[in-house]
Design an enzyme around this catalytic site. Structure first.
Site, mmCIF file in Angstrom:
data_model
loop_
_atom_site.group_PDB
_atom_site.id
_atom_site.type_symbol
_atom_site.label_atom_id
_atom_site.label_comp_id
_atom_site.label_asym_id
_atom_site.label_seq_id
_atom_site.Cartn_x
_atom_site.Cartn_y
_atom_site.Cartn_z
ATOM 1 N N THR A 228 3.355 -70.314 89.445
ATOM 2 C CA THR A 228 3.556 -68.462 88.356
ATOM 3 C C THR A 228 4.009 -67.564 89.337
ATOM 4 O O THR A 228 2.602 -68.010 89.636
ATOM 5 C CB THR A 228 2.777 -68.329 86.968
ATOM 6 O OG1 THR A 228 2.011 -69.735 87.070
ATOM 7 C CG2 THR A 228 3.661 -67.684 86.481
ATOM 8 N N ARG B 181 6.459 -80.352 78.834
ATOM 9 C CA ARG B 181 5.279 -79.769 79.425
ATOM 10 C C ARG B 181 5.651 -78.215 79.147
ATOM 11 O O ARG B 181 6.115 -77.580 79.639
ATOM 12 C CB ARG B 181 4.398 -80.308 80.432
ATOM 13 C CG ARG B 181 3.302 -79.852 80.640
ATOM 14 C CD ARG B 181 3.683 -78.668 82.247
ATOM 15 N NE ARG B 181 2.109 -78.495 82.162
ATOM 16 C CZ ARG B 181 1.714 -76.981 82.490
ATOM 17 N NH1 ARG B 181 2.832 -76.716 83.367
ATOM 18 N NH2 ARG B 181 0.483 -76.850 83.401
ATOM 19 N N VAL B 182 4.604 -77.636 77.966
ATOM 20 C CA VAL B 182 4.622 -76.043 78.584
ATOM 21 C C VAL B 182 3.673 -75.556 78.746
ATOM 22 O O VAL B 182 2.484 -76.357 78.359
ATOM 23 C CB VAL B 182 5.281 -74.983 77.044
ATOM 24 C CG1 VAL B 182 4.839 -73.888 76.927
ATOM 25 C CG2 VAL B 182 6.603 -76.119 76.333
ATOM 26 N N GLY B 183 3.382 -74.535 79.800
ATOM 27 C CA GLY B 183 2.044 -73.875 80.246
ATOM 28 C C GLY B 183 1.953 -72.997 79.689
ATOM 29 O O GLY B 183 1.878 -72.638 78.428
ATOM 30 N N ASP B 184 0.364 -72.251 80.292
ATOM 31 C CA ASP B 184 0.007 -70.744 79.755
ATOM 32 C C ASP B 184 1.371 -69.745 79.891
ATOM 33 O O ASP B 184 0.778 -68.561 79.269
ATOM 34 C CB ASP B 184 -0.367 -70.683 80.661
ATOM 35 C CG ASP B 184 -0.437 -69.991 81.728
ATOM 36 O OD1 ASP B 184 -0.787 -68.623 82.367
ATOM 37 O OD2 ASP B 184 0.030 -70.981 83.124
ATOM 38 N N THR C 100 -2.595 -66.975 86.186
ATOM 39 C CA THR C 100 -2.063 -67.950 86.925
ATOM 40 C C THR C 100 -2.538 -68.932 87.850
ATOM 41 O O THR C 100 -3.826 -68.641 87.549
ATOM 42 C CB THR C 100 -0.968 -67.146 88.221
ATOM 43 O OG1 THR C 100 -0.194 -68.719 89.732
ATOM 44 C CG2 THR C 100 -1.974 -66.342 89.339
ATOM 45 N N GLY C 101 -1.538 -70.236 87.374
ATOM 46 C CA GLY C 101 -2.867 -71.474 87.906
ATOM 47 C C GLY C 101 -2.463 -73.008 86.869
ATOM 48 O O GLY C 101 -1.351 -72.912 86.065
ATOM 49 N N VAL C 102 -4.082 -73.417 87.176
ATOM 50 C CA VAL C 102 -3.411 -74.642 85.836
ATOM 51 C C VAL C 102 -3.393 -73.881 84.411
ATOM 52 O O VAL C 102 -3.758 -73.777 84.176
ATOM 53 C CB VAL C 102 -4.834 -75.699 85.861
ATOM 54 C CG1 VAL C 102 -4.352 -76.559 85.558
ATOM 55 C CG2 VAL C 102 -4.736 -76.241 87.831
ATOM 56 N N GLY C 103 -1.914 -74.262 84.123
ATOM 57 C CA GLY C 103 -1.613 -73.909 82.254
ATOM 58 C C GLY C 103 -2.974 -73.884 81.339
ATOM 59 O O GLY C 103 -3.660 -73.317 80.575
#
Length: 309
Positions: free
Chosen positions: A178, A206-209, A228-231
């Site tokens: 991100t 798939r949708v992240g954070d 930022t990172g693993v959503g």
């Protein structure tokens, strides 16, 4: 305790993603961060903090250096789908898009949702149709680098579920993620923006954070944060909203950022996330539990690039 970077409004803080950043072109990353800071500050001459964060993020989308915009990674099926969001702190209004394919700059489409609709999030083909109707520049297609990385992973063995199981580990190992920005304008208004192509080899849809208010970003009258990172982990913790709550109690931007990096490390381990933030007084900070998180700050007096791999 670390001391925050003290800035004078208008001021901006940005990041290029928390991750391993192995084999990164450090000079290209630094140039892209510097250009984004410059574009964000330039926007402050005629616009608000919303324009500042949108222009900074759009610059990073256009650079091709990060996993956003033209640099976005491919999903399991070999397609690019992107997420973005913008939030204005003065009235808690936000605009977000998810799983979009049409706009070259998803962050500009998120701004359209913020300013021209009554909604917070529009997804998929409906958001793409909105982008067409308002005349946003179309996405030119994935970069050759993104296609090659996808091809190598696809051919590395296994398919379907086996490959899908590896994506969180890939998210930890790869250095592109991100991009985001938070800004304070000369009127004292805060804003945040974020954009991403997601995690390479993710499940389609798939949708992240990033487009989730309170997870990937949050802004109010006191502070603004971008994660930022693993959503999936960031969503589970509501990382950016938690940071805002800590700030409201402590009035300490360093404590707000560092406490949430510690929290996600304790919950899910190292190599999972980073966070940047700025407050209404111009204090800014960034931190990550990964090998690197390129981030930078700028006001009219100076510009700094930090956290390089």
């Amino acid at each position: 305790m670390e001391m925050p970077v003290r800035l004078t409004s208008p001021a901006i803080i940005i990041h290029g993603g928390a991750g391993a950043w192995r084999n990164a072109d450090v000079n290209a990353v630094k140039r892209a961060i510097e250009e984004a800071l410059s574009r964000g500050l330039e926007a402050s001459r005629t616009g608000s903090s919303v324009e500042m964060v949108v222009e900074a993020v759009a610059s990073m989308e256009d650079s091709g250096v990060f996993d956003a915009g033209v640099g976005s990674v491919l999903d399991l099926s070999g397609r690019v789908t992107m997420d973005a969001a913008v939030m204005r702190g003065s009235d808690l209004r936000a605009g977000a898009v998810a799983a979009v394919t049409y706009a070259k700059n998803p962050v500009r489409l998120a701004k359209v949702v913020l300013e021209r609709t009554p909604h917070v999030m529009i997804v998929g083909g409906w958001a793409d149709e909105l982008a067409r109707k308002v005349g946003l520049e179309p996405f030119p297609g994935p970069s050759s680098r993104s296609v090659e990385r996808w091809r190598q992973l696809k051919e590395s063995g296994g398919d379907g579920d086996e490959l899908a199981k590896r994506w969180i580990e890939l998210a930890r190992q790869l250095g592109l993620d991100t991009v985001g920005a938070a800004a304070l304008d000369s009127q004292g208004t805060l804003a945040a923006a974020v954009s991403t192509g997601g995690v390479i080899m993710k499940f389609p849809g798939r949708v992240g954070d990033s487009p989730v208010v309170g997870a990937g970003l949050y802004a109010d009258k006191l502070s603004a944060f971008v994660a930022t990172g693993v959503g999936e982990y960031i969503i589970s913790l509501g990382l950016s909203l938690r940071a805002s709550i800590v700030y409201s109690m402590t009035r300490d931007i360093v404590s707000a950022v560092e406490s949430q990096v510690r929290l996600i490390t304790e919950a899910f381990g190292a190599g999972t996330a980073g966070l940047i933030g700025i407050d209404y007084q111009g204090n800014a900070w960034g931190s990550a539990n990964t090998n690197a998180m390129p981030w930078g700050v700028a006001d009219r007096g100076r510009s700094l690039v930090l956290g390089m791999p």
